[in-house]
Design a protein around this motif. Structure first.
Motif, short mmCIF file in Angstrom:
data_model
loop_
_atom_site.label_atom_id
_atom_site.label_comp_id
_atom_site.label_asym_id
_atom_site.label_seq_id
_atom_site.Cartn_x
_atom_site.Cartn_y
_atom_site.Cartn_z
N LYS A 274 0.85 -1.20 0.00
CA LYS A 274 0.00 0.00 0.00
C LYS A 274 0.88 1.25 0.00
CE LYS A 274 -3.60 2.32 2.63
NZ LYS A 274 -4.34 2.35 3.88
N THR B 202 -1.75 -4.81 -7.42
CA THR B 202 -2.15 -4.46 -6.07
C THR B 202 -2.40 -2.96 -5.95
OG1 THR B 202 -0.94 -6.34 -5.19
CG2 THR B 202 -1.51 -4.61 -3.63
N LYS B 203 -1.55 -2.15 -6.57
CA LYS B 203 -1.76 -0.69 -6.54
C LYS B 203 -3.07 -0.34 -7.24
CE LYS B 203 0.26 3.78 -6.93
NZ LYS B 203 -0.61 4.36 -5.94
N PHE C 85 -5.85 -0.88 -4.83
CA PHE C 85 -5.92 0.17 -3.81
C PHE C 85 -6.48 1.47 -4.38
CE2 PHE C 85 -2.19 -2.03 -1.54
CZ PHE C 85 -3.04 -2.73 -0.72
N ASP C 86 -6.18 1.74 -5.64
CA ASP C 86 -6.59 3.01 -6.25
C ASP C 86 -7.97 2.98 -6.90
OD1 ASP C 86 -4.15 4.03 -5.48
OD2 ASP C 86 -3.24 3.89 -7.49
N SER D 193 -11.54 1.57 -6.33
CA SER D 193 -12.50 0.93 -5.44
C SER D 193 -13.47 0.02 -6.18
CB SER D 193 -13.29 1.97 -4.65
OG SER D 193 -12.44 2.67 -3.79
N LEU E 12 -11.71 -3.34 -7.00
CA LEU E 12 -11.61 -4.18 -5.80
C LEU E 12 -12.98 -4.74 -5.42
CD1 LEU E 12 -10.02 -5.41 -3.52
CD2 LEU E 12 -10.11 -3.20 -2.34
N ALA F 105 -6.81 -7.31 0.90
CA ALA F 105 -6.49 -6.09 0.16
C ALA F 105 -7.47 -4.98 0.54
CB ALA F 105 -6.51 -6.34 -1.35
N LYS F 106 -8.74 -5.32 0.65
CA LYS F 106 -9.75 -4.34 1.07
C LYS F 106 -9.44 -3.82 2.47
CE LYS F 106 -13.75 -2.20 1.60
NZ LYS F 106 -13.94 -0.85 1.10
N LYS G 92 -6.41 -1.57 2.33
CA LYS G 92 -6.79 -0.29 1.72
C LYS G 92 -7.43 0.63 2.74
CE LYS G 92 -10.03 1.71 -1.49
NZ LYS G 92 -9.89 2.13 -2.83
N GLU G 93 -8.25 0.06 3.62
CA GLU G 93 -8.94 0.85 4.63
C GLU G 93 -8.14 1.02 5.92
OE1 GLU G 93 -11.41 2.39 3.53
OE2 GLU G 93 -11.80 1.18 1.75
#
Length: 78
Positions: free
Chosen positions: A13, A22-23, A26-27, A29, A32, A65-66, A69-70
């Motif tokens: 992250k 993965t980026k 994260f970028d 939503s 994901l 990953a979610k 991200k949070e």
């Protein structure tokens, strides 16, 4: 295990290069969200042991990953 995956995702992250998958998660939503739904559905439909295991692994990845991200740890507590 899952703790290592969680740590890796938190690290990515902060340091994932542009263009990495993965980026993108994260970028984006929506991406994901869609992947979590897709992999969950595939897990529910899987019946062969190897397929169930593979789909469960995908769900774990996208769920963690979610969480990363949070900023939420669920396996390790840092």
């Amino acid at each position: 295990g899952l703790g290592d995956l969680e740590q890796t995702l938190f690290s990515r992250k902060a340091t994932a290069p542009e263009g990495s998958y993965t980026k993108r998660l994260f970028d984006d939503s929506k991406l994901l969200h869609d992947k979590l739904l897709e992999e969950s559905q595939e897990l529910m439909e899987a019946t062969e042991p190897d397929h169930v295991a593979a789909e469960a692994a995908d769900v774990f990845y996208f769920a963690l990953a979610k969480c990363a991200k949070e900023g939420t740890y669920v396996v390790t507590h840092e």
